[in-house]
Enzyme design. Structure first.
Site, short mmCIF file in Angstrom:
data_model
loop_
_atom_site.label_atom_id
_atom_site.label_comp_id
_atom_site.label_asym_id
_atom_site.label_seq_id
_atom_site.Cartn_x
_atom_site.Cartn_y
_atom_site.Cartn_z
N LYS A 236 0.81 -1.21 0.00
CA LYS A 236 0.00 0.00 0.00
C LYS A 236 0.85 1.27 0.00
CE LYS A 236 -4.30 -2.00 1.57
NZ LYS A 236 -5.39 -2.02 2.56
N ARG A 271 -2.84 -10.39 5.21
CA ARG A 271 -3.25 -10.55 3.81
C ARG A 271 -2.20 -9.92 2.90
NH1 ARG A 271 -6.07 -7.30 0.11
NH2 ARG A 271 -7.55 -8.38 -1.27
#
Length: 293
Positions: A236, A271
């Site tokens: 991210k 994840r």
């Protein structure tokens, strides 16, 4: 308690891989932190868009993850990156159903990453076990689908919606507000019949760098509750802002750091795109913590 010894569980209303029959249904239990592997069957995901549009390529990646010890596969057919445009349910189903059906016999837990109740319902019929909803099951129809099917669900926090969520997100107390939302939604959906939930604070979903860091530092507070916690910060923008890594595919080292931190704070699942590599990192971290897992 050492994070490697912490016990976690998810309950389902139907048989799933690795589960034992209990009075409440079928329960999967594990200790320490396990890995959810990302499988994006989309052309436009921020890091690996288009890589898994073909069924053969997606299956090959999925099987590599399972062979490496990945605990759960998260299959998505719609990008939720900042600024992304929605797709219709038919398009999303065309992307995810063939993959779910092909993986049904692989002895792996399967999650469908969707905001649409109609997609969740068809994915569960095809063989998925868990619904990962970035909107936090705010749609009563999604709650009904999970409750009536007996599927577990992941409740994620997001301020706004994908197209606009990064336009000046604001909180008075990001940790208090996010954790309160997650715990409140968990109580509500379980009362409505959803058998069990994962909680995800939604790193990067309507949060600034400072918000994300505050939530990452407070993982231990969220993991003190009764529901297992999923941390999902793979590749991210936060990593770019911290370490100057503009290309998302180059952010795996930062991803491992964020998720090892989360594991040490008690996260039940992490994840990642580089899921098999994360399994390896967790094994080494567990050995350093004194576990033989």
């Amino acid at each position: 308690m050492n994070w490697t010894q912490r016990s976690h569980a998810l309950t389902f209303g139907f048989p799933v891989p690795h589960a034992e029959k209990v009075p409440e249904g079928y329960r999967v239990t594990w200790t320490g932190c396990r890995v959810m592997g990302i499988l994006n069957a989309t052309p436009d995901s921020f890091s690996d868009g288009g890589r898994h549009l073909g069924l053969d390529a997606a299956l090959a990646t999925a099987r590599q993850m399972v062979a490496a010890g990945v605990f759960m596969l998260d299959i998505g057919g719609e990008s939720t990156r900042p600024g992304s445009e929605p797709v219709d349910a038919a398009t999303e189903l065309d992307r995810v159903l063939p993959l779910i059906r092909a993986l049904k016999g692989e002895n792996a837990l399967l999650s469908v990453d969707t905001m649409k109740p109609e997609v969740a319902a068809e994915a569960l019929k095809a063989g998925a076990h868990l619904v990962n909803d970035v909107t936090g099951l705010r749609d009563p129809e999604m709650v009904r689908v999970c409750a009536e099917s007996g599927a577990a669900a992941c409740i994620m926090h997001m301020q706004g919606e994908p197209r606009t969520m990064q336009q000046q997100p604001t909180y008075s107390d990001v940790v208090g507000e996010v954790h309160s939302f997650l715990r409140g939604r968990a109580a509500e959906v379980k009362a409505a019949g959803v058998p069990s939930v994962l909680l995800d604070p939604g790193i990067g979903f309507g949060k600034t760098l400072e918000h994300n860091l505050a939530l990452l530092r407070a993982v231990g507070d969220l993991t003190c509750g009764p529901d297992p916690v999923l941390m999902a910060a793979s590749r991210k923008k936060t990593i770019d802002l911290i370490a100057d890594v503009p290309k998302a595919a180059d952010r795996d080292p930062g991803s491992f750091a964020l998720h090892l931190h989360s594991a040490r704070q008690g996260a039940a699942l992490v994840r990642l795109h580089a899921a098999g590599e994360m399994v390896q990192a967790l094994k080494v971290e567990a050995a350093l913590a004194g576990s033989s897992r």
